[in-house]
Design an enzyme around this catalytic site. Sequence first.
Site, PDB file in Angstrom:
ATOM      1  N   ASP A   1     110.081   6.074  28.020  1.00  0.00           N
ATOM      2  CA  ASP A   1     109.588   5.264  26.894  1.00  0.00           C
ATOM      3  C   ASP A   1     108.261   4.561  27.197  1.00  0.00           C
ATOM      4  O   ASP A   1     108.007   3.462  26.712  1.00  0.00           O
ATOM      5  CB  ASP A   1     110.664   4.241  26.467  1.00  0.00           C
ATOM      6  CG  ASP A   1     111.018   3.272  27.597  1.00  0.00           C
ATOM      7  OD1 ASP A   1     110.598   3.499  28.753  1.00  0.00           O
ATOM      8  OD2 ASP A   1     111.717   2.286  27.319  1.00  0.00           O
TER       9      ASP A   1
ATOM     10  N   THR B   1     110.874   5.087  35.056  1.00  0.00           N
ATOM     11  CA  THR B   1     112.011   4.764  34.182  1.00  0.00           C
ATOM     12  C   THR B   1     112.655   6.058  33.713  1.00  0.00           C
ATOM     13  O   THR B   1     111.949   7.029  33.419  1.00  0.00           O
ATOM     14  CB  THR B   1     111.596   3.930  32.955  1.00  0.00           C
ATOM     15  OG1 THR B   1     112.701   3.910  32.021  1.00  0.00           O
ATOM     16  CG2 THR B   1     110.384   4.489  32.225  1.00  0.00           C
TER      17      THR B   1
ATOM     18  N   GLY C   1     114.440  -1.405  36.051  1.00  0.00           N
ATOM     19  CA  GLY C   1     115.552  -0.497  36.375  1.00  0.00           C
ATOM     20  C   GLY C   1     115.146   0.519  37.432  1.00  0.00           C
ATOM     21  O   GLY C   1     114.032   1.027  37.415  1.00  0.00           O
TER      22      GLY C   1
ATOM     23  N   GLY D   1     108.487  -0.039  34.581  1.00  0.00           N
ATOM     24  CA  GLY D   1     108.207   0.276  33.180  1.00  0.00           C
ATOM     25  C   GLY D   1     107.162  -0.673  32.605  1.00  0.00           C
ATOM     26  O   GLY D   1     106.446  -1.365  33.343  1.00  0.00           O
ATOM     27  N   ASP D   2     107.102  -0.717  31.277  1.00  0.00           N
ATOM     28  CA  ASP D   2     106.088  -1.525  30.588  1.00  0.00           C
ATOM     29  C   ASP D   2     106.102  -2.988  31.022  1.00  0.00           C
ATOM     30  O   ASP D   2     105.048  -3.606  31.193  1.00  0.00           O
ATOM     31  CB  ASP D   2     106.306  -1.461  29.068  1.00  0.00           C
ATOM     32  CG  ASP D   2     105.768  -0.162  28.478  1.00  0.00           C
ATOM     33  OD1 ASP D   2     104.998   0.537  29.171  1.00  0.00           O
ATOM     34  OD2 ASP D   2     106.129   0.156  27.330  1.00  0.00           O
ATOM     35  N   GLY D   3     107.304  -3.550  31.171  1.00  0.00           N
ATOM     36  CA  GLY D   3     107.413  -4.952  31.591  1.00  0.00           C
ATOM     37  C   GLY D   3     106.771  -5.159  32.947  1.00  0.00           C
ATOM     38  O   GLY D   3     105.992  -6.104  33.151  1.00  0.00           O
ATOM     39  N   SER D   4     107.071  -4.255  33.854  1.00  0.00           N
ATOM     40  CA  SER D   4     106.503  -4.358  35.211  1.00  0.00           C
ATOM     41  C   SER D   4     104.987  -4.204  35.175  1.00  0.00           C
ATOM     42  O   SER D   4     104.270  -4.837  35.964  1.00  0.00           O
ATOM     43  CB  SER D   4     107.110  -3.271  36.102  1.00  0.00           C
ATOM     44  OG  SER D   4     108.517  -3.387  36.118  1.00  0.00           O
TER      45      SER D   4
ATOM     46  N   ASP E   1     113.984   6.379  30.948  1.00  0.00           N
ATOM     47  CA  ASP E   1     113.968   6.398  29.477  1.00  0.00           C
ATOM     48  C   ASP E   1     112.810   7.188  28.857  1.00  0.00           C
ATOM     49  O   ASP E   1     112.843   7.482  27.667  1.00  0.00           O
ATOM     50  CB  ASP E   1     113.901   4.961  28.930  1.00  0.00           C
ATOM     51  CG  ASP E   1     115.046   4.095  29.420  1.00  0.00           C
ATOM     52  OD1 ASP E   1     116.122   4.644  29.693  1.00  0.00           O
ATOM     53  OD2 ASP E   1     114.862   2.863  29.521  1.00  0.00           O
TER      54      ASP E   1
ATOM     55  N   HIS F   1     135.213  23.081  17.762  1.00  0.00           N
ATOM     56  CA  HIS F   1     134.829  21.782  18.325  1.00  0.00           C
ATOM     57  C   HIS F   1     133.410  21.417  17.888  1.00  0.00           C
ATOM     58  O   HIS F   1     132.667  22.257  17.373  1.00  0.00           O
ATOM     59  CB  HIS F   1     134.928  21.811  19.850  1.00  0.00           C
ATOM     60  CG  HIS F   1     133.932  22.727  20.474  1.00  0.00           C
ATOM     61  ND1 HIS F   1     134.137  24.072  20.588  1.00  0.00           N
ATOM     62  CD2 HIS F   1     132.715  22.482  21.007  1.00  0.00           C
ATOM     63  CE1 HIS F   1     133.079  24.631  21.162  1.00  0.00           C
ATOM     64  NE2 HIS F   1     132.212  23.691  21.426  1.00  0.00           N
TER      65      HIS F   1
ATOM     66  N   GLY G   1     118.828   5.216  27.408  1.00  0.00           N
ATOM     67  CA  GLY G   1     117.484   5.379  26.847  1.00  0.00           C
ATOM     68  C   GLY G   1     116.923   4.107  26.251  1.00  0.00           C
ATOM     69  O   GLY G   1     115.846   4.109  25.676  1.00  0.00           O
ATOM     70  N   ARG G   2     117.704   3.039  26.329  1.00  0.00           N
ATOM     71  CA  ARG G   2     117.317   1.770  25.701  1.00  0.00           C
ATOM     72  C   ARG G   2     117.008   2.037  24.233  1.00  0.00           C
ATOM     73  O   ARG G   2     117.847   2.613  23.554  1.00  0.00           O
ATOM     74  CB  ARG G   2     116.115   1.161  26.432  1.00  0.00           C
ATOM     75  CG  ARG G   2     116.075  -0.361  26.403  1.00  0.00           C
ATOM     76  CD  ARG G   2     114.809  -0.896  27.046  1.00  0.00           C
ATOM     77  NE  ARG G   2     114.840  -0.786  28.476  1.00  0.00           N
ATOM     78  CZ  ARG G   2     115.111  -1.793  29.311  1.00  0.00           C
ATOM     79  NH1 ARG G   2     115.407  -2.968  28.834  1.00  0.00           N
ATOM     80  NH2 ARG G   2     115.090  -1.622  30.611  1.00  0.00           N
TER      81      ARG G   2
ATOM     82  N   ARG H   1     114.892  -7.926  38.370  1.00  0.00           N
ATOM     83  CA  ARG H   1     114.138  -8.469  37.235  1.00  0.00           C
ATOM     84  C   ARG H   1     113.885  -9.932  37.580  1.00  0.00           C
ATOM     85  O   ARG H   1     114.693 -10.568  38.251  1.00  0.00           O
ATOM     86  CB  ARG H   1     114.918  -8.291  35.936  1.00  0.00           C
ATOM     87  CG  ARG H   1     115.070  -6.791  35.595  1.00  0.00           C
ATOM     88  CD  ARG H   1     115.502  -6.536  34.164  1.00  0.00           C
ATOM     89  NE  ARG H   1     115.322  -5.131  33.822  1.00  0.00           N
ATOM     90  CZ  ARG H   1     116.276  -4.201  33.896  1.00  0.00           C
ATOM     91  NH1 ARG H   1     117.488  -4.524  34.282  1.00  0.00           N
ATOM     92  NH2 ARG H   1     116.024  -2.953  33.562  1.00  0.00           N
TER      93      ARG H   1
HETATM   94  P1  ADP Z   1     110.584  -2.536  32.918  1.00  0.00           P
HETATM   95  O1  ADP Z   1     109.513  -2.697  33.923  1.00  0.00           O
HETATM   96  O2  ADP Z   1     111.542  -1.432  33.256  1.00  0.00           O
HETATM   97  O3  ADP Z   1     110.048  -2.461  31.496  1.00  0.00           O
HETATM   98  P2  ADP Z   1     111.420  -5.268  32.446  1.00  0.00           P
HETATM   99  O4  ADP Z   1     110.905  -5.346  31.051  1.00  0.00           O
HETATM  100  O5  ADP Z   1     112.773  -5.870  32.718  1.00  0.00           O
HETATM  101  O6  ADP Z   1     111.532  -3.805  33.009  1.00  0.00           O
HETATM  102  O7  ADP Z   1     110.329  -5.957  33.372  1.00  0.00           O
HETATM  103  C1  ADP Z   1     110.501  -5.999  34.784  1.00  0.00           C
HETATM  104  C2  ADP Z   1     109.910  -7.261  35.323  1.00  0.00           C
HETATM  105  O8  ADP Z   1     108.503  -7.272  35.072  1.00  0.00           O
HETATM  106  C3  ADP Z   1     110.417  -8.541  34.712  1.00  0.00           C
HETATM  107  O9  ADP Z   1     111.650  -8.959  35.256  1.00  0.00           O
HETATM  108  C4  ADP Z   1     109.299  -9.502  35.085  1.00  0.00           C
HETATM  109  O10 ADP Z   1     109.409  -9.884  36.435  1.00  0.00           O
HETATM  110  C5  ADP Z   1     108.067  -8.616  34.930  1.00  0.00           C
HETATM  111  N1  ADP Z   1     107.486  -8.827  33.598  1.00  0.00           N
HETATM  112  C6  ADP Z   1     107.928  -8.374  32.411  1.00  0.00           C
HETATM  113  N2  ADP Z   1     107.169  -8.811  31.393  1.00  0.00           N
HETATM  114  C7  ADP Z   1     106.203  -9.584  31.964  1.00  0.00           C
HETATM  115  C8  ADP Z   1     105.116 -10.367  31.451  1.00  0.00           C
HETATM  116  N3  ADP Z   1     104.859 -10.439  30.129  1.00  0.00           N
HETATM  117  N4  ADP Z   1     104.356 -11.026  32.326  1.00  0.00           N
HETATM  118  C9  ADP Z   1     104.586 -10.974  33.651  1.00  0.00           C
HETATM  119  N5  ADP Z   1     105.605 -10.271  34.194  1.00  0.00           N
HETATM  120  C10 ADP Z   1     106.410  -9.590  33.369  1.00  0.00           C
HETATM  121  O1  F6P Z   2     115.653   1.421  31.512  1.00  0.00           O
HETATM  122  C1  F6P Z   2     116.704   2.118  32.110  1.00  0.00           C
HETATM  123  C2  F6P Z   2     118.018   1.685  31.534  1.00  0.00           C
HETATM  124  O2  F6P Z   2     119.066   2.345  32.212  1.00  0.00           O
HETATM  125  C3  F6P Z   2     118.173   1.863  30.035  1.00  0.00           C
HETATM  126  O3  F6P Z   2     118.435   3.201  29.676  1.00  0.00           O
HETATM  127  C4  F6P Z   2     119.263   0.888  29.737  1.00  0.00           C
HETATM  128  O4  F6P Z   2     119.186   0.440  28.394  1.00  0.00           O
HETATM  129  C5  F6P Z   2     118.967  -0.241  30.674  1.00  0.00           C
HETATM  130  O5  F6P Z   2     118.186   0.294  31.736  1.00  0.00           O
HETATM  131  C6  F6P Z   2     120.169  -0.922  31.272  1.00  0.00           C
HETATM  132  O6  F6P Z   2     119.703  -1.996  32.032  1.00  0.00           O
HETATM  133  P1  F6P Z   2     120.593  -2.831  33.066  1.00  0.00           P
HETATM  134  O7  F6P Z   2     120.491  -2.134  34.385  1.00  0.00           O
HETATM  135  O8  F6P Z   2     119.947  -4.157  33.095  1.00  0.00           O
HETATM  136  O9  F6P Z   2     121.999  -2.842  32.546  1.00  0.00           O
END
Ligand code: ADP
Ligand code: F6P
Length: 330
Positions: free
Chosen positions: A135, A131, A17, A108-111, A133, A226, A176-177, A78
């Site tokens: 988080d 992010t 995001g 974020g964590d996924g990235s 969030d 309110h 905030g997910r 993504r």
């Molecule tokens: P965020 O980085 O905000 O947590 P995502 O969880 O959607 O968002 O992860 C973003 C991108 O990071 C994913 O679309 C993917 O390309 C990459 N990614 C996520 N998890 C993994 C993983 N386990 N291994 C490799 N790449 C990942």
């Molecule tokens: O991680 C940021 C965030 O806006 C969260 O608060 C929300 O749950 C999510 O991304 C929404 O993701 P998308 O842009 O895929 O609808």
Amino acid sequence: MSKFSCVDTVGILTSGGDAPGMNAAIRAVARTAWARGVQVKGIMRGYSGLLNGEIFDMDKKFTHSISSKGGTVLYTARCEEFKEREYQEKAAEICRENNIDGLIVIGGDGSFRGAQKMAEQGINTVGLPGTIDLDIACTEYTIGFDTAVNTAMQAIDKIHDTSASHERCSIVEVMGRSAGYIALWCGIATGAQDIIIPERFDGNRPSLEAKLIEHVLNMKTNGRGHHMIINAEGIGHSYGMAKRIEEATGVETRATILGYMQRGGSPTAKDRVYAANMGALSVDLLCAGATNRVVGYRNGQYVDYDIEDALGMKKDVDEYEFQIAKMLGR
Ligand code: ADP
Ligand code: F6P
């Protein structure tokens, strides 16, 4: 290789995001790199753009006036396929073809998982926490949170005016997910009567709603016109909740889901400055030969951790802060 640095060319991408402040980080990465004699390549659309070879030589003009812009000038995406080893190998090969020997990933964590895979493939990587969030466990600050909270707070202040004028109950759902930080901060900042966050929710919706109803009725009995409830996205169900509260209390109740407005807008000074400092640090880490690191902010200092250690950390909302927030709303 530059005499100042362990890397020659840094690639930068934004992933997951978008978050306000990402552009200030991009600018700081680029300008710090140039100051250290390191080339900079921009990678468009996150890992997806990397796999498609959407890579360009960044020049100074690209970084002009971007710190005040919301979103990310590198775009974001993504990319499910990047989770597979085959594509990680391909991405590392593309980096090598483009002479990218250092990679900075804002997300974020996924990235960060993706960044870790790139490090395994021999590309030196550093992650920056981006992010709204908040988080990410290893850091007390994430790029975008401050702007998102301020944007949501201003919107809630406006909703409050209408809610107070009509003597209504309002439920405002914030993003905030599965984390409740935005809700908690907005609740405290706007003086909400109730704040509902996933971290303090036991899954029992009827019991949660019974408590809200009791509180709305108490306030009504005490002549309070309110009532503001800040509901976190991770709890959801705001419209249904509003309907049931109105039926049970006789107090007109409206729900508003703030949505994507919280992700956009010009970043606050805090988001620009912290993002800039983190961006600069990420380059200096790469220049010093670090890899598989993530930058954070803890106890008033910018810090860095091994990505695996960072992803293994846990965090929770501060219980004292949560109790104070509840007490202030009574
Ligand atoms: P965020 O980085 O905000 O947590 P995502 O969880 O959607 O968002 O992860 C973003 C991108 O990071 C994913 O679309 C993917 O390309 C990459 N990614 C996520 N998890 C993994 C993983 N386990 N291994 C490799 N790449 C990942
Ligand atoms: O991680 C940021 C965030 O806006 C969260 O608060 C929300 O749950 C999510 O991304 C929404 O993701 P998308 O842009 O895929 O609808």
